[in-house]
Design an enzyme around this catalytic site. Sequence first.
Site, short mmCIF file in Angstrom:
data_model
loop_
_atom_site.label_atom_id
_atom_site.label_comp_id
_atom_site.label_asym_id
_atom_site.label_seq_id
_atom_site.Cartn_x
_atom_site.Cartn_y
_atom_site.Cartn_z
CG HIS A 1 -1.16 3.95 4.61
ND1 HIS A 1 -1.83 3.59 5.60
CD2 HIS A 1 -0.46 2.56 4.06
CE1 HIS A 1 -1.70 2.26 5.78
NE2 HIS A 1 -1.08 1.81 5.03
CB CYS B 1 -0.95 0.05 1.27
SG CYS B 1 -0.25 -0.48 2.86
#
Length: 343
Positions: free
Chosen positions: A247, A133
Amino acid sequence: MKKYNVAVVGASGAVGEEILRVIEEIDFPLAKLVPLASARSAGNSVEFNGKEITIKELTESIFKEEEIEIALFSAGGSVSAKYAPFAADAGAVVIDNTSHFRMDEDVPLVVPEVNPEDIAQWSKTGIIANPNCSTIQMVQTLKPLDEAYDLLRVDVSTYQATSGAGKTAMEELVTQMQDFFAFKLDESEHKSFNHQIALNLIPQIDVFLDNDYTKEEIKMVNETTKILHKDVELSATCVRVPVLRGHSEALTLTFDSDVDANEAREILRKSANILIIDNPAESEYPMPATCVDQNETFVGRIRKDLYRDNILHLWVVADNLRVGAATNAVRIAQKWIEMSEIS
Ligand code: A2P
């Protein structure tokens, strides 16, 4: 237009659920959806396009039985290691979200905005790997800037949400916050992380390697080189933060040529699936709360280094369950369909 039988392995998990949402939202040429999980969840159902679909148990033969053509795996590395070859043998293209096959030289590692041409290598093993990710949102940003200024080095600090470690890790953060308000945080358990995550930061994601970097940090190094087809120096510090979703990354980029912040902003503004939020005067910049449920990568705080003309600093935020996992996997599937229908 041809429609496809699609299996989602790990359909009851954080990423699996998100894959269902992304497929629902876009015009995906779907003939049949088969949600798969372990025996624990088999018999439960998932909601898809307003209907309940029963989760089936993942078995070696299910891909053949269900005539699966596209299998999206997000049930952990050991599950992919064992079952992805059965899906590939049944003739499906496997799009694997785990790290298990990523560095296998016969397996393409793909971010569709960056190296879509690598998908053509899928037939070597039947498997296409989805990157980590934190790598995906970063390379989406690096690629157009590399083309413009020739990237030499990346220094990145990540601020990674708990959902990157799955549903139980998200629940751990919520439970610890509830325990904090009940004045019993010191009794709260931590299983998903080595330390308390509520009201804390943990500068360790995955295990430490012999060189004192974590596996997550070295994944960013190796995956970036493989995706960009370029040896870029990269140093990462990966930090788990008490955020549920999204994130964030602070990037310091060193180029071979001098950079201009305004020009870099315009280059990124024109890049696929990147949105710029960069208005310091109004305190506007990307944040995890900005990106939840979004399929774009958000970039802001774009500014030149105070000392060197060839260094640029920026801030990149994306929904790790979407851009960092589900959306990238579904975009790979769409690109694979497009390429296989042309050939
Ligand atoms: P299950 O619900 O049956 O445990 P998360 O990343 O959110 O923790 O989710 C992990 C996903 O992977 C879940 O859908 C989980 O299903 C699935 N999973 C875990 N282990 C297996 C296994 N051995 N076989 C099939 N699916 C698995």
